[in-house]
Design a protein around this motif. Sequence first.
Motif, PDB file in Angstrom:
ATOM      1  N   SER A 116       0.845  -1.197   0.000  1.00  0.00           N
ATOM      2  CA  SER A 116       0.000   0.000   0.000  1.00  0.00           C
ATOM      3  C   SER A 116       0.877   1.243   0.000  1.00  0.00           C
ATOM      4  O   SER A 116       1.775   1.377   0.836  1.00  0.00           O
ATOM      5  CB  SER A 116      -0.918   0.008   1.220  1.00  0.00           C
ATOM      6  N   THR A 117       0.605   2.140  -0.933  1.00  0.00           N
ATOM      7  CA  THR A 117       1.416   3.353  -1.040  1.00  0.00           C
ATOM      8  C   THR A 117       0.892   4.448  -0.119  1.00  0.00           C
ATOM      9  O   THR A 117      -0.253   4.428   0.327  1.00  0.00           O
ATOM     10  CB  THR A 117       1.427   3.883  -2.493  1.00  0.00           C
ATOM     11  N   SER A 118       1.772   5.396   0.150  1.00  0.00           N
ATOM     12  CA  SER A 118       1.412   6.551   0.980  1.00  0.00           C
ATOM     13  C   SER A 118       0.447   7.451   0.217  1.00  0.00           C
ATOM     14  O   SER A 118       0.230   7.276  -0.988  1.00  0.00           O
ATOM     15  CB  SER A 118       2.675   7.332   1.348  1.00  0.00           C
ATOM     16  N   ARG A 119      -0.124   8.413   0.898  1.00  0.00           N
ATOM     17  CA  ARG A 119      -1.082   9.319   0.255  1.00  0.00           C
ATOM     18  C   ARG A 119      -0.481  10.085  -0.904  1.00  0.00           C
ATOM     19  O   ARG A 119      -1.154  10.352  -1.888  1.00  0.00           O
ATOM     20  CB  ARG A 119      -1.639  10.306   1.292  1.00  0.00           C
ATOM     21  N   ASP A 120       0.800  10.444  -0.771  1.00  0.00           N
ATOM     22  CA  ASP A 120       1.439  11.188  -1.860  1.00  0.00           C
ATOM     23  C   ASP A 120       2.022  10.267  -2.924  1.00  0.00           C
ATOM     24  O   ASP A 120       2.574  10.723  -3.922  1.00  0.00           O
ATOM     25  CB  ASP A 120       2.526  12.129  -1.327  1.00  0.00           C
ATOM     26  N   GLY A 121       1.908   8.943  -2.715  1.00  0.00           N
ATOM     27  CA  GLY A 121       2.374   7.986  -3.711  1.00  0.00           C
ATOM     28  C   GLY A 121       3.878   7.921  -3.875  1.00  0.00           C
ATOM     29  O   GLY A 121       4.372   7.431  -4.890  1.00  0.00           O
ATOM     30  N   GLN A 122       4.626   8.348  -2.855  1.00  0.00           N
ATOM     31  CA  GLN A 122       6.077   8.399  -2.962  1.00  0.00           C
ATOM     32  C   GLN A 122       6.793   7.223  -2.299  1.00  0.00           C
ATOM     33  O   GLN A 122       7.970   7.017  -2.512  1.00  0.00           O
ATOM     34  CB  GLN A 122       6.599   9.707  -2.336  1.00  0.00           C
ATOM     35  N   TYR A 123       6.079   6.488  -1.487  1.00  0.00           N
ATOM     36  CA  TYR A 123       6.691   5.349  -0.808  1.00  0.00           C
ATOM     37  C   TYR A 123       5.603   4.369  -0.368  1.00  0.00           C
ATOM     38  O   TYR A 123       4.413   4.686  -0.426  1.00  0.00           O
ATOM     39  CB  TYR A 123       7.526   5.800   0.395  1.00  0.00           C
ATOM     40  N   ILE A 124       6.013   3.171   0.039  1.00  0.00           N
ATOM     41  CA  ILE A 124       5.082   2.153   0.529  1.00  0.00           C
ATOM     42  C   ILE A 124       4.857   2.408   2.019  1.00  0.00           C
ATOM     43  O   ILE A 124       5.816   2.519   2.782  1.00  0.00           O
ATOM     44  CB  ILE A 124       5.656   0.732   0.331  1.00  0.00           C
ATOM     45  N   SER A 125       3.597   2.519   2.424  1.00  0.00           N
ATOM     46  CA  SER A 125       3.299   2.813   3.830  1.00  0.00           C
ATOM     47  C   SER A 125       3.212   1.552   4.683  1.00  0.00           C
ATOM     48  O   SER A 125       3.617   1.538   5.833  1.00  0.00           O
ATOM     49  CB  SER A 125       2.014   3.622   3.951  1.00  0.00           C
ATOM     50  N   HIS A 126       2.659   0.488   4.096  1.00  0.00           N
ATOM     51  CA  HIS A 126       2.588  -0.777   4.824  1.00  0.00           C
ATOM     52  C   HIS A 126       2.475  -1.944   3.855  1.00  0.00           C
ATOM     53  O   HIS A 126       2.143  -1.771   2.675  1.00  0.00           O
ATOM     54  CB  HIS A 126       1.445  -0.797   5.846  1.00  0.00           C
ATOM     55  N   VAL A 127       2.771  -3.116   4.377  1.00  0.00           N
ATOM     56  CA  VAL A 127       2.714  -4.350   3.608  1.00  0.00           C
ATOM     57  C   VAL A 127       1.721  -5.289   4.292  1.00  0.00           C
ATOM     58  O   VAL A 127       1.771  -5.453   5.514  1.00  0.00           O
ATOM     59  CB  VAL A 127       4.107  -5.027   3.550  1.00  0.00           C
ATOM     60  N   ALA A 128       0.825  -5.882   3.524  1.00  0.00           N
ATOM     61  CA  ALA A 128      -0.127  -6.849   4.066  1.00  0.00           C
ATOM     62  C   ALA A 128       0.171  -8.210   3.452  1.00  0.00           C
ATOM     63  O   ALA A 128       0.204  -8.360   2.230  1.00  0.00           O
ATOM     64  CB  ALA A 128      -1.552  -6.428   3.764  1.00  0.00           C
TER      65      ALA A 128
END
Length: 198
Positions: A116-128
């Motif tokens: 899952s990417t961050s709101r700004d789409g610059q990095y991955i926020s979490h992995v499921a």
Amino acid sequence: MDFKRAAILGSYISKDYAEDLFRLLVTYQDISASEAASRLNLHIKTVQDFLEAMASLDILSKKEVSEKKRPYYRYSLKTRLIDMRIDLTPLFNMQHELPKEQKMIREKSNAGVRFSTSRDGQYISHVAIWVGKGRDRKERRINLSIPQGKFLFHLPFPSAEPMGINDIMQKSGVEESNRSEVEDIVKVLIEYDVIESE
């Protein structure tokens, strides 16, 4: 003090009766578990476990006595100061390097993972990750630090050529000072078969 001993101490010190028991140990020259339990209206097993734990940590001394009945222990305080200090130096000295054969990495095909990417789409926020099989499957969610998220954002796809950790760090703009946390998440994702290494 190592973590194991600190955990024992912390577990017993946090009990609501700990201060009362220590007050008795200060007041009495020595005391038995049954005497302390009756004095504080506690179960004898509760007091016995506490006193034994403190003796194992060298906070109390215990001596076996026998008074016309089966032997039992009397406990006395050995110190006026309980100092809980945990040396984290060994953790800094641990090797964070991945084995050489794990240096070239990429996302594993059909790994059953959701990035899952961050709101700004610059990095991955979490992995499921889905763990287990059938009805026992459960989702394991791992929240990422920003350096970890930037690194995984540039992790090669399963169809792409694998890259070295150094190259991915450079491409993603992750500082060398964040290497240990990057290598940590890589190790975890290799264990979950999300990342493959060559």
